[in-house]
Design a protein around this motif. Structure first.
Motif, short mmCIF file in Angstrom:
data_model
loop_
_atom_site.label_atom_id
_atom_site.label_comp_id
_atom_site.label_asym_id
_atom_site.label_seq_id
_atom_site.Cartn_x
_atom_site.Cartn_y
_atom_site.Cartn_z
N ALA A 24 30.89 11.68 -6.47
CA ALA A 24 31.77 10.41 -6.48
C ALA A 24 32.59 10.22 -5.14
O ALA A 24 33.26 11.43 -5.12
CB ALA A 24 32.43 10.62 -7.67
N ARG A 25 32.81 9.30 -4.85
CA ARG A 25 33.47 9.07 -3.28
C ARG A 25 34.30 7.78 -3.77
O ARG A 25 33.88 6.77 -4.32
CB ARG A 25 32.59 8.76 -2.20
N GLY A 26 35.70 7.76 -3.35
CA GLY A 26 36.51 6.59 -3.71
C GLY A 26 37.17 6.61 -4.85
O GLY A 26 38.06 5.58 -5.18
N TYR A 27 36.99 7.48 -5.68
CA TYR A 27 37.59 7.49 -7.10
C TYR A 27 37.29 8.91 -7.77
O TYR A 27 36.52 9.59 -7.42
CB TYR A 27 36.96 6.50 -7.76
N THR A 28 38.07 8.99 -8.57
CA THR A 28 38.36 10.27 -9.48
C THR A 28 37.19 10.21 -10.67
O THR A 28 37.90 9.45 -11.35
CB THR A 28 39.44 10.73 -9.68
N SER A 71 25.55 18.89 -16.03
CA SER A 71 27.11 19.63 -15.91
C SER A 71 27.84 18.97 -15.01
O SER A 71 27.31 18.03 -14.18
CB SER A 71 26.86 21.06 -15.32
N ARG A 72 29.19 19.30 -14.75
CA ARG A 72 29.97 18.58 -13.78
C ARG A 72 31.06 19.36 -13.35
O ARG A 72 31.23 20.54 -14.00
CB ARG A 72 30.77 17.52 -14.46
N ASN A 77 34.46 16.78 -7.97
CA ASN A 77 34.01 15.42 -8.05
C ASN A 77 32.57 15.18 -8.10
O ASN A 77 32.19 14.15 -7.77
CB ASN A 77 34.62 14.58 -7.19
N THR A 78 31.83 15.93 -8.60
CA THR A 78 30.30 16.04 -8.49
C THR A 78 29.65 16.31 -10.02
O THR A 78 30.30 17.11 -10.72
CB THR A 78 29.88 17.06 -7.68
N LEU A 79 28.70 15.75 -10.27
CA LEU A 79 28.10 15.80 -11.35
C LEU A 79 26.46 16.14 -11.02
O LEU A 79 25.90 16.07 -10.00
CB LEU A 79 27.74 14.44 -12.19
N TYR A 80 25.93 17.00 -11.89
CA TYR A 80 24.62 17.85 -11.88
C TYR A 80 23.79 17.63 -13.01
O TYR A 80 24.17 17.12 -14.07
CB TYR A 80 24.86 19.31 -11.36
N LEU A 81 22.27 17.76 -12.52
CA LEU A 81 21.47 17.72 -13.32
C LEU A 81 20.41 18.88 -13.10
O LEU A 81 19.60 18.72 -12.18
CB LEU A 81 20.53 16.26 -13.50
N GLN A 82 20.32 19.71 -14.02
CA GLN A 82 19.27 21.01 -13.74
C GLN A 82 18.16 20.38 -14.47
O GLN A 82 18.16 20.42 -15.73
CB GLN A 82 20.05 22.22 -14.16
N MET A 83 17.05 20.41 -13.74
CA MET A 83 15.57 20.03 -14.53
C MET A 83 14.95 21.22 -14.37
O MET A 83 14.21 21.62 -13.00
CB MET A 83 15.18 18.70 -13.69
N ASN A 84 14.45 21.67 -15.46
CA ASN A 84 13.28 22.76 -15.40
C ASN A 84 12.33 22.38 -16.20
O ASN A 84 12.15 21.38 -16.87
CB ASN A 84 13.96 24.11 -16.16
N CYS A 96 22.65 8.44 -11.13
CA CYS A 96 23.92 8.80 -11.76
C CYS A 96 24.94 7.51 -12.23
O CYS A 96 24.51 6.49 -11.29
CB CYS A 96 24.62 9.83 -11.12
N ALA A 97 25.79 7.65 -13.16
CA ALA A 97 26.30 6.47 -13.59
C ALA A 97 27.65 6.81 -14.30
O ALA A 97 27.73 8.00 -14.83
CB ALA A 97 25.73 5.55 -14.51
N SER A 98 28.81 6.15 -14.16
CA SER A 98 30.18 6.40 -14.73
C SER A 98 30.15 5.34 -15.86
O SER A 98 30.01 4.33 -15.69
CB SER A 98 31.15 6.15 -13.76
N ARG A 99 30.59 6.03 -16.89
CA ARG A 99 30.59 5.19 -18.20
C ARG A 99 32.23 4.43 -18.29
O ARG A 99 32.97 4.80 -17.59
CB ARG A 99 30.58 5.78 -19.55
N ARG A 100 32.22 3.19 -18.63
CA ARG A 100 33.26 2.24 -18.94
C ARG A 100 34.54 3.13 -19.84
O ARG A 100 35.62 2.79 -19.52
CB ARG A 100 33.07 1.13 -19.42
#
Length: 126
Positions: A24-28, A71-72, A77-84, A96-100
């Motif tokens: 995420a850039r420009g916001y927290t 995970s985050r 300020n980073t989100l992850y998705l581990q896919m096995n 990726c997306a940020s919920r309202r």
């Protein structure tokens, strides 16, 4: 400028693993529920997973439960998705997306998310 930037996609064989990142850039982003979605050609965007602001609550689509882990790291300020155990059916563009809202919903509905990344392609071959 508010941005979500995904990375980590690629091509793997079935049974392989990938780890996606979303910066995420420009916001927290730490105060928002964050989610991962995917869209295959000709199909609707599908919710994959979501995680609460503190990381203590997660939701997954039935199709990825037991194989994917969201995970985050709020300090980064980073989100992850581990896919096995990837399957050809996992082939899609991943977003990726940020919920309202701060809280997450098990429904994983795309229209409840208002900041989106540009996507990263995941291709799984059999």
């Amino acid at each position: 400028q508010v941005l979500l930037v995904e990375s980590g996609g690629g091509s793997v064989q079935a049974g392989g693993s990938l780890r996606l990142s979303c910066a995420a850039r420009g916001y927290t982003s730490s105060g928002n529920c964050m989610g991962w979605f995917r869209q295959a050609p000709g199909k609707e965007r599908q919710g994959v997973a979501a995680i609460s602001p503190g990381g203590g609550i997660t939701y997954y689509a039935d199709s990825v439960k037991g194989r994917f882990t969201i995970s985050r790291d709020n300090a980064k300020n980073t989100l992850y998705l581990q896919m096995n155990s990837l399957e050809p059916e996992d082939t899609a563009m991943y977003f990726c997306a940020s919920r309202r809202f701060p809280s997450c919903s098990y429904r994983l509905q795309a229209d409840e998310y208002y900041i989106w990344g540009q996507g990263t392609q995941v291709t799984v071959s059999s």
